[in-house]
Design an enzyme around this catalytic site. Structure first.
Site, short mmCIF file in Angstrom:
data_model
loop_
_atom_site.label_atom_id
_atom_site.label_comp_id
_atom_site.label_asym_id
_atom_site.label_seq_id
_atom_site.Cartn_x
_atom_site.Cartn_y
_atom_site.Cartn_z
N GLY A 1 -92.54 -128.62 58.73
CA GLY A 1 -93.98 -128.44 58.60
C GLY A 1 -94.72 -129.50 57.80
N THR B 1 -93.52 -126.50 66.34
CA THR B 1 -92.41 -126.07 65.49
C THR B 1 -91.67 -127.30 65.00
OG1 THR B 1 -90.24 -124.99 65.46
CG2 THR B 1 -91.01 -125.74 67.61
N GLY B 2 -91.27 -127.25 63.75
CA GLY B 2 -90.56 -128.40 63.18
C GLY B 2 -90.78 -128.43 61.68
N ARG C 1 -95.18 -121.83 49.18
CA ARG C 1 -95.25 -122.97 50.11
C ARG C 1 -95.87 -122.51 51.44
NH1 ARG C 1 -92.98 -124.02 55.51
NH2 ARG C 1 -92.69 -126.25 55.71
N VAL C 2 -96.78 -123.31 51.97
CA VAL C 2 -97.39 -123.02 53.26
C VAL C 2 -97.04 -124.15 54.22
CG1 VAL C 2 -99.59 -122.71 54.49
CG2 VAL C 2 -99.27 -121.71 52.20
N GLY C 3 -96.59 -123.80 55.41
CA GLY C 3 -96.22 -124.82 56.40
C GLY C 3 -97.37 -125.14 57.34
N ASP C 4 -97.04 -125.76 58.46
CA ASP C 4 -98.06 -126.18 59.42
C ASP C 4 -98.55 -125.04 60.31
OD1 ASP C 4 -95.33 -126.27 60.44
OD2 ASP C 4 -96.22 -126.96 62.32
N THR D 1 -88.88 -120.49 64.14
CA THR D 1 -90.31 -120.23 64.28
C THR D 1 -90.64 -119.91 65.74
OG1 THR D 1 -90.96 -121.61 62.45
CG2 THR D 1 -92.51 -121.51 64.25
N1 ASP Z 1 -92.94 -125.37 61.20
C1 ASP Z 1 -92.33 -124.35 60.40
C2 ASP Z 1 -92.64 -124.61 58.94
O1 ASP Z 1 -92.54 -125.72 58.49
C3 ASP Z 1 -90.83 -124.27 60.54
C4 ASP Z 1 -90.29 -124.24 61.96
O2 ASP Z 1 -90.96 -124.64 62.90
O3 ASP Z 1 -89.12 -123.79 62.14
O4 ASP Z 1 -92.95 -123.66 58.26
#
Ligand code: ASP
Length: 315
Positions: free
Chosen positions: A233, A230-231, A207-210, A179
């Protein structure tokens, strides 16, 4: 005072897993994009324009999980999330589960500029993009072969994985990417943040992330800070990471570093990992993470562009 930071994702990023050439590619790309952003800020461009442009450049690079080269969902398709926020007035725009568009962050920017909505998802987001003149690509135009191998490996293990964490035997570790995000403080003291991602490999369609959720993965307000996360989500949503940092500064009087540390500790206590980049209104920078590494670059008080990848490097 001008400040800038960008990230290319956090996760299990260790020296043993990256060849010298690949490491150099990352450092060079992060450095080039940060230098370009610095030049733009010095030329008087706004923070919001600079973070959008930096994320566009990161989306274009196949090294990262955003735009071209995004990870694949369980159906083998690219569905991307992105957001942008202007700290001057908290105007913001975001897209979720968007396919077939080269630059989701610019669609998010168009939603912000349009002003009627904050977040558009799926087919509606795609239709808005086309109405705004963005080219609709064929599905396969955003797909790179490494991502197809990554999906096969994830399916074999029945896992939904954070890009940089994937450690399956069949997957070449050199092809882990992540990300992206950027934060900036411009010469007028305005703050802005942008984030863009393909999400997580083998995620359920829809699916929707953060990243596109304002207050979770992306935030900017001139009174406190701008932040891109990033991480994993799901944990970043549950901890409302971006706004939690702002709230600790606003209501508890925490400084930026303490606020970030407390929020990431909350994420870790729930079992999540990742990191963030942030700049406060006085120009302090924070680039903390609780994973092994985070691709990152920044311009601090000395005006120099720096990049780092591993946990034992400064910054
Ligand atoms: N935060 C992103 C998600 O969960 C993934 C990532 O940061 O690599 O969609």
């Amino acid at each position: 005072m001008i400040r800038f930071a960008l990230h290319g994702g956090a996760g299990v990023i260790e020296r043993a897993a990256l060849s010298a050439q690949r490491e150099e590619d990352y450092r060079q790309t992060l450095g080039e994009i940060a230098r370009d952003a610095l030049g733009r800020l010095q030329a008087g461009e706004s923070a919001v324009a600079v973070v959008e442009q930096a994320v566009v450049a990161l989306e274009e690079s196949p090294l990262f999980n955003a735009g071209y080269g995004s990870v694949l969902n369980a159906d083998g398709l690219v569905e991307m999330d992105a957001a942008i926020m202007d700290g001057r007035d908290r105007r913001c725009g975001a897209v979720a589960a968007l396919g077939r568009i080269a630059h989701p962050v610019s669609v998010a920017r168009a939603i912000m500029d349009d002003g009627r909505h904050v977040l558009l998802a799926g087919r509606g987001a795609q239709r808005f993009a086309v109405e705004q003149g963005f080219a609709l690509l064929r599905e396969e135009q955003l797909v790179i072969s490494a991502r197809q191998q990554q999906l096969i490996a994830a399916k074999a293990e029945n896992k939904v994985s954070l890009d940089h964490d994937q450690q399956f035997d069949t997957f070449d570790p050199e092809d882990r990417t992540g990300t992206v995000g950027a934060v900036a403080r411009d010469a007028q003291g305005n703050l802005a943040a942008a984030t863009s991602t393909g999400g997580m490999t083998n995620k359920h369609p829809g699916r929707v992330g953060d990243s596109p959720l304002i207050g979770s993965g992306t935030w900017a307000d001139n009174d406190h800070l701008c932040l891109s996360a990033t991480g994993h989500g799901e944990y970043f949503i549950r901890a409302q990471v971006a706004h939690d940092v702002a709230a600790r500064m606003a209501y508890a009087g925490n400084n930026l570093l303490d606020a970030c540390a407390a929020t990431l500790a909350q994420v870790a206590s729930m079992g999540g990992n990742g990191g963030l980049i942030a700049i406060d209104r006085d120009g302090h920078l924070a680039l903390p993470f609780n994973s092994a590494g985070m691709y990152r670059g920044w311009v601090g008080a000395d005006g120099q562009v720096r990049v780092a990848i591993y946990g034992d490097e400064a910054g």
